[in-house]
Motif scaffolding. Structure first.
Motif, short mmCIF file in Angstrom:
data_model
loop_
_atom_site.label_atom_id
_atom_site.label_comp_id
_atom_site.label_asym_id
_atom_site.label_seq_id
_atom_site.Cartn_x
_atom_site.Cartn_y
_atom_site.Cartn_z
N ARG A 35 0.82 -1.22 0.00
CA ARG A 35 0.00 0.00 0.00
C ARG A 35 0.84 1.26 0.00
NH1 ARG A 35 -5.36 -0.82 3.28
NH2 ARG A 35 -5.26 1.44 3.25
N VAL A 36 2.05 1.15 0.58
CA VAL A 36 2.90 2.36 0.62
C VAL A 36 4.02 2.29 -0.41
CG1 VAL A 36 2.45 2.88 3.02
CG2 VAL A 36 4.34 1.38 2.43
N GLN A 37 4.11 1.15 -1.08
CA GLN A 37 5.21 1.02 -2.03
C GLN A 37 4.72 1.37 -3.43
OE1 GLN A 37 6.95 -2.88 -2.34
NE2 GLN A 37 8.98 -2.00 -2.64
N ARG A 38 4.63 2.68 -3.70
CA ARG A 38 4.14 3.08 -5.02
C ARG A 38 5.29 3.10 -6.02
NH1 ARG A 38 1.87 6.46 -1.36
NH2 ARG A 38 -0.27 5.88 -0.85
N GLU A 39 6.51 3.29 -5.56
CA GLU A 39 7.67 3.26 -6.44
C GLU A 39 8.65 2.21 -5.94
OE1 GLU A 39 7.47 6.67 -4.94
OE2 GLU A 39 6.43 7.71 -6.56
N SER A 40 9.57 1.84 -6.85
CA SER A 40 10.63 0.91 -6.44
C SER A 40 11.86 1.74 -6.06
CB SER A 40 11.00 -0.03 -7.59
OG SER A 40 9.90 -0.82 -7.94
N ILE A 41 12.41 1.41 -4.90
CA ILE A 41 13.57 2.18 -4.42
C ILE A 41 14.78 1.23 -4.35
CG2 ILE A 41 14.47 3.56 -2.50
CD1 ILE A 41 11.41 4.01 -1.80
N PHE A 42 15.84 1.64 -4.97
CA PHE A 42 17.06 0.81 -4.98
C PHE A 42 18.22 1.62 -4.44
CE2 PHE A 42 14.40 -1.26 -8.10
CZ PHE A 42 14.64 -2.60 -7.88
N ARG A 43 19.15 0.89 -3.83
CA ARG A 43 20.41 1.50 -3.39
C ARG A 43 21.50 0.75 -4.15
NH1 ARG A 43 23.15 3.14 1.87
NH2 ARG A 43 25.11 1.99 1.82
N ILE A 44 22.27 1.49 -4.90
CA ILE A 44 23.31 0.87 -5.73
C ILE A 44 24.68 1.40 -5.29
CG2 ILE A 44 24.19 0.53 -8.09
CD1 ILE A 44 21.40 1.06 -9.14
N LEU A 51 16.59 9.18 -17.49
CA LEU A 51 16.18 7.96 -18.19
C LEU A 51 14.68 7.73 -18.01
CD1 LEU A 51 19.10 5.54 -17.17
CD2 LEU A 51 18.61 6.38 -19.47
N PRO A 52 14.02 7.13 -19.02
CA PRO A 52 12.59 6.84 -18.87
C PRO A 52 12.35 5.89 -17.70
CG PRO A 52 13.35 6.39 -21.13
CD PRO A 52 14.56 6.71 -20.35
N VAL A 62 27.60 5.64 -3.43
CA VAL A 62 26.26 5.10 -3.16
C VAL A 62 25.25 5.96 -3.91
CG1 VAL A 62 24.51 4.68 -1.40
CG2 VAL A 62 26.90 4.18 -0.92
N MET A 63 24.41 5.28 -4.68
CA MET A 63 23.39 6.01 -5.42
C MET A 63 22.00 5.51 -5.02
SD MET A 63 23.14 6.62 -9.47
CE MET A 63 22.73 4.94 -9.83
N ASN A 64 21.12 6.43 -4.71
CA ASN A 64 19.74 6.07 -4.40
C ASN A 64 18.88 6.34 -5.62
OD1 ASN A 64 20.07 5.27 -1.68
ND2 ASN A 64 20.36 7.42 -1.15
N LEU A 65 18.15 5.27 -6.01
CA LEU A 65 17.34 5.37 -7.23
C LEU A 65 15.87 5.18 -6.88
CD1 LEU A 65 18.98 3.06 -9.94
CD2 LEU A 65 18.46 5.48 -10.19
N VAL A 66 15.02 6.06 -7.37
CA VAL A 66 13.58 5.84 -7.22
C VAL A 66 13.03 5.62 -8.63
CG1 VAL A 66 11.41 6.79 -6.42
CG2 VAL A 66 13.52 7.31 -5.18
N LEU A 67 12.44 4.43 -8.83
CA LEU A 67 11.96 4.06 -10.16
C LEU A 67 10.44 3.93 -10.15
CD1 LEU A 67 14.54 1.18 -10.86
CD2 LEU A 67 14.80 3.62 -11.33
N GLU A 68 9.84 4.16 -11.33
CA GLU A 68 8.38 4.00 -11.40
C GLU A 68 7.99 2.55 -11.16
OE1 GLU A 68 7.21 5.63 -15.11
OE2 GLU A 68 7.47 7.70 -14.42
N ASP A 69 8.82 1.63 -11.67
CA ASP A 69 8.65 0.21 -11.40
C ASP A 69 9.98 -0.49 -11.60
OD1 ASP A 69 8.95 -0.56 -14.20
OD2 ASP A 69 6.96 0.37 -14.44
N ASP A 70 10.02 -1.77 -11.22
CA ASP A 70 11.28 -2.51 -11.28
C ASP A 70 11.85 -2.58 -12.70
OD1 ASP A 70 10.88 -2.84 -8.66
OD2 ASP A 70 10.61 -5.02 -8.69
N GLY A 71 10.98 -2.48 -13.70
CA GLY A 71 11.41 -2.63 -15.09
C GLY A 71 12.43 -1.58 -15.52
N ALA A 72 12.40 -0.43 -14.86
CA ALA A 72 13.33 0.64 -15.25
C ALA A 72 14.76 0.35 -14.82
CB ALA A 72 12.86 1.96 -14.67
#
Lengths: 296, 318, 346
Positions: free
Chosen positions: C237-246, C261-262, C283-293
């Motif tokens: 319910r709170v996970q509207r975007e995918s958040i990654f730490r690279i 990037l799209p 360290v890079m924090n990425l917020v993606l619309e979905d995992d596909g990005a």
């Protein structure tokens, strides 16, 4: 219940709906076993901490002896020494009823046991009976010791014509006393802290109006009233009349057979009242949320 | 906003500095404060006179009933022996309610704080002197007991025909006996408190049982002379015997005496029938001193054992 | 119970509970509707004062609802208390019940009697459970001498003495150390899963515990159920975007190009930090619309010659869910729910 050979992990037996429906035999057995279960810590406690022998038997015996010497100091007839000894013996049961029955539910609540008792499937009366049985072990030891030692030491001679009636009166007295204890237990549960003080009110003042050390008939109307309503007074007066047959008793209290009837009525009424009150108190406590609130 | 976030926005507090002086306390001022707080606590818990019910139970019903039991016992027998004995038993019985209050107050404080309120361990580890806390808790009951004494005596004088003349009261003896006797009663209470540290929850009745046993040997309601000599000897070693004798002699000079008289061990040992006022005070001081030392020793022993066995934070019950 | 059709293990309808208190009554439960099917390990998650314990007390027949109805395996909590008491048990954290004068074994045996077990059967069951909860060494020790963890193990053993069909656990690991709490949780799960239909209602304010144990969770606050679902569903319910730490060995040109990037919502690079084995990484924090990005980001990084040293997807926690639902964290909720201690409100 399921077979005992199975591990607790797998043991399931019937489904929950079926498991919740008990036969009358199952209900009765559970209630009886609960009596045993509740009496168990009382009896174990006695064996485990023997200090009660000194404080519950020997020292109270000395206190009873003090009243014997009061009579001796004023050259009272020997039968009065017997009255004191019998009063000392029965007071053991009374104290047990007040402190280890009536006040006990308040303690159980403080310790967190009360809610577990109410959440268990047995009838709550079994818990009260269990307390009574456990308490009676100690009280009976004390009463027997007072009777035996004081009787021997102070030369009390019992003169019993009707042993069966005396035994019956004794048992009925216990029934009425512990029945009253059950009624008080449910009342005290609601009173909370005040119950402790009420217990104090039920010692010396009740001893006085029950004629613990003298024939209660000497109190006149007050004595008759006590015989009608306080089982300690009724039982003591009946037992004195039966244990010292032939002794001169002041007029004012009924003969033993009438007192037997009073005691029987007291027993029945108090047990029925206790049962009814427990249900009412439980409902009230559940409504007010008092079954698990401590220190009130 | 979380507490953490709020804390982050507040100006930083100065770094705490350990104050060594706090570990030393303030001596008598601390002791007095501890005593006052404990006494107030005991008062609120057990003896608040603003509650008429409590006042009635502890200061009227119990002590007056105790006296009435004895009065009726005398009446049952009747005759001059019974009637002349009445002041003796009324005074003894009245004083005895004070003894029970004193002894029970301290012992019950242990049981209540450990089993009911479960604060004994916190009180014990607080900087307050544990002994002072206990005595403070017990004082409230002593005051209640004192009210019981006064009320019973008044009932005795007004309703039971006990002859009392304020003009003949021996005030110095009364004061001396009362002060030293009070110390002895507190010492006995301390002794019972030491016992109750070791015993289980159901030991509520122990203080009364202990007091009941002393009832036999202290001449509270009958003269010691009716007891066998060895039991009389035990009675003469008890400070309560001398305290009761002192107060009785002070309030009713020349009245029946609990220690001496024909056939008494006292008369046999000292050669005169009854103790004088000064003899009573000296004996009270001596026996009271011994009782206090014994009580302190018992309490310390009990305390040490309790710490070894972890008894201060247990709850028992059965 | 194979093949049997069971009623719901727990069913509440508009349950409301109000405590009389000064200066104003306390509403501990405010219209709770709940359905728990048999065989579920259901969690009530909420701060202190949320109403969890009150609900348990109602379901365990210790408290009456002010209004509404509650049933346990179809039995009404107001009228069919005996039936409920025969098939349930309860264990609360920090519970001090029992008699200090008895040993562990004796104490538990006493409770077997209240559930109607024959004497010998009671002793056998006690020995089995004492072994299972790891109290074999302490079985002859007096209850008053047990540590907090040992006491709680004994309480759990007591809760299992009657083979309950439904077990109410109110903060069962309160005050326990990590190891004791873990062993208790393992035993609870093992017991519940051993027989289909066994149901557990667990209240806790430990998020991780609820997450780990429960099939479904109800988030409770101020007497209301705010959301019900499995931990995964609730977190979604709170996970509207995918958040990654690279973690990268280097990042030439900064994160700006990646952010364009799209499918990439945002990309930000932190200063160089040392990773777990002491290497300097970006360290890079990425917020993606979905995992596909993520594929496009990885491809772009490869083109710039950056090597990925580590990649982790950030999962929302139940705390995040709570904040999302209530608008504040657990600590604030607990402070807000502080009421004068005249009555327990659970």
């Amino acid at each position: 219940m399921a077979a005992s050979t199975m591990s607790f992990l797998e043991r399931a037996g019937t489904g929950p709906r079926e498991a919740a429906r008990w036969s009358r035999r199952q209900v009765l057995l559970t209630d009886l076993r609960s009596v045993r279960g509740r009496a168990y810590p009382r009896v174990k406690g006695l064996l485990r901490e023997p200090s009660w022998v000194l404080f519950e038997i020997l020292l109270p015996f000395l206190a009873t002896s003090a009243f014997v010497f009061v009579y001796r100091a004023i050259d009272a007839p020997q039968q009065y020494v017997g009255f004191v000894v019998l009063g000392g013996a029965l007071s053991a049961f009374w104290l047990n009823v007040i402190w280890m029955m009536a006040n006990q539910l308040y303690w159980e609540k403080s310790q967190g046991n009360l809610e577990l008792y109410f959440a268990a499937p047995m009838h709550f009366m079994s818990i009260l009976f269990g307390m009574a049985v456990g308490g009676m072990v100690m009280s009976s030891t004390r009463a027997a010791t007072v009777l035996l030692i004081a009787g021997t030491l102070y030369g009390v001679t019992f003169s019993v014509d009707q042993w069966a009636l005396l035994l019956g009166v004794f048992l009925l007295t216990l029934g009425a006393l512990y029945g009253l204890g059950m009624v008080l237990a449910s009342l005290f549960l609601v009173w909370g802290r005040e119950a402790w003080h009420m217990g104090q009110l039920f010692t010396e003042p009740v001893y006085f109006v029950s004629g613990l050390n003298f024939p209660v008939a000497r109190l006149g109307f007050l004595g008759a009233l006590s015989v009608a309503f306080i089982p300690l007074a009724t039982g003591l007066d009946a037992m004195r009349q039966l244990a010292f047959a032939g002794a001169a008793f002041p007029a004012g209290t009924p003969p033993p057979l009438v007192e037997v009837a009073i005691l029987a009525a007291m027993t029945v009424v108090s047990i029925v009242a206790a049962r009814w009150m427990l249900i009412a108190m439980e409902r009230r406590a559940r409504r007010d949320g008092r079954l698990s609130v401590r220190w009130q | 906003m979380s507490a953490l976030a709020r804390a982050a926005m507040d100006p930083p507090a100065p770094a705490p500095i350990f104050d060594l002086a706090r570990t030393r306390g303030r001596g008598p001022a601390d002791t007095f404060r501890t005593f006052a707080v404990s006494a107030r606590l005991g008062w609120q818990l057990e003896a608040n006179w603003t509650d008429p019910f409590l006042f009635f139970v502890y200061s009227v019903a119990k002590p007056v009933s105790s006296a009435l039991i004895l009065v009726v016992m005398l009446e049952v027998i009747g005759g001059p022996a019974g009637r002349s004995f009445r002041p003796f038993v009324v005074v003894g019985s009245a004083l005895w309610s004070f003894v029970i209050s004193g002894i029970a107050g301290l012992a019950w404080a242990i049981l209540e704080d450990r089993e009911r309120y479960r604060v004994l361990k916190y009180i014990y580890v607080s900087p307050s002197d544990f002994l002072v806390v206990l005595i403070g808790r017990g004082v409230a009951r002593l005051v209640v007991g004192l009210a019981g004494v006064v009320i019973t005596l008044v009932v005795g004088v007004v309703a039971l025909g006990v002859p009392f003349d304020v003009a003949v009261v021996d005030w110095p003896l009364l004061a001396a006996s009362s002060v030293v006797g009070l110390g002895a009663i507190i010492a006995l209470g301390l002794l019972m408190a030491g016992v109750c540290i070791q015993t289980r929850q159901e030991s509520w009745s122990y203080p009364e049982a202990f007091a009941g046993a002393l009832f036999l040997v202290t001449g509270a309601v009958f003269p010691l002379a009716v007891l066998p000599a060895p039991v009389q000897a035990i009675g003469l070693l008890a400070p309560l015997t001398w305290w009761i004798a002192g107060v009785r002699e002070a309030l009713f000079p020349g009245g029946p005496d609990s220690i001496g008289g024909p056939g008494s061990l006292f008369a046999a040992l000292l050669g005169h029938p009854s103790p004088t006022g000064s003899e009573i005070v000296i004996a009270l001081l001596a026996t009271g001193g011994v009782a206090t030392l014994a009580a302190l020793a018992v309490f310390r022993l009990s305390d040490r054992r309790a710490k070894r066995a972890g008894l201060y934070d247990r709850t028992t019950g059965s | 119970m194979p093949g049997a059709i069971l009623p719901l293990a727990i069913e509440t309808r508009a349950v409301r509970r109000v405590y009389a208190a000064r200066p104003q009554p306390i509403v501990a439960l405010d219209g709770v509707d709940l359905e728990v099917p048999p065989g579920e390990l259901f969690g009530l998650l909420g701060p202190n004062g949320a109403g969890k314990t009150t609900l348990i007390k109602i379901l365990t027949t210790l408290l009456l609802p002010s209004s509404g109805t509650a049933r346990v395996f179809g039995f009404d909590v107001e009228r069919e208390t005996k039936q409920i008491r025969r098939i349930m048990n309860m264990v609360a954290g920090g519970e001090q019940s029992g008699y200090g004068i008895l040993t562990v074994r004796e104490q538990l045996w006493m409770f077997t009697q209240f559930y109607g077990l024959a004497g010998g059967e009671g002793w056998r069951r006690v020995d089995e459970l004492v072994e299972a909860v790891g109290l074999a060494e302490q079985r002859l020790q007096r209850v008053s001498t047990l540590s907090t963890g040992q006491r709680q193990k004994m309480n759990l053993a007591r809760g299992l003495l009657n083979d309950p069909w439904i077990l109410f656990l109110d903060e069962p690991t309160l005050g326990l150390d990590v190891s004791a709490a873990r062993s208790l949780r393992e035993l609870i799960v093992e017991w519940q899963r051993a027989v289909p239909g066994r149901t557990i209602l667990l209240t806790t304010h430990y998020m991780a515990e609820a997450d780990e144990l429960c099939d479904r969770i109800a988030i409770v606050d101020r007497g209301r159920i705010l959301a019900i679902g499995s931990p995964t569903e609730l977190k979604k319910r709170v996970q509207r975007e995918s958040i990654f730490r690279i973690e990268l060995d280097r990042l030439d040109g900064g994160a700006g190009a990646l952010a364009r990037l799209p499918g990439v919502v945002s990309a930000s690079a932190a200063a160089d930090v040392a990773d777990s084995v002491g290497r300097q990484v970006v360290v890079m924090n990425l917020v993606l619309e979905d995992d596909g990005a993520l594929g496009r980001v990885v491809g772009a990084l490869a083109e710039t010659g950056s090597r990925i040293q580590g990649l982790r997807k950030s999962e929302p926690t139940l705390e995040d869910v709570f904040v999302e639902l209530v608008g504040r964290g657990f600590e604030d909720s607990e402070a807000a729910s502080m009421v004068p201690a005249t009555e327990e409100v659970g």
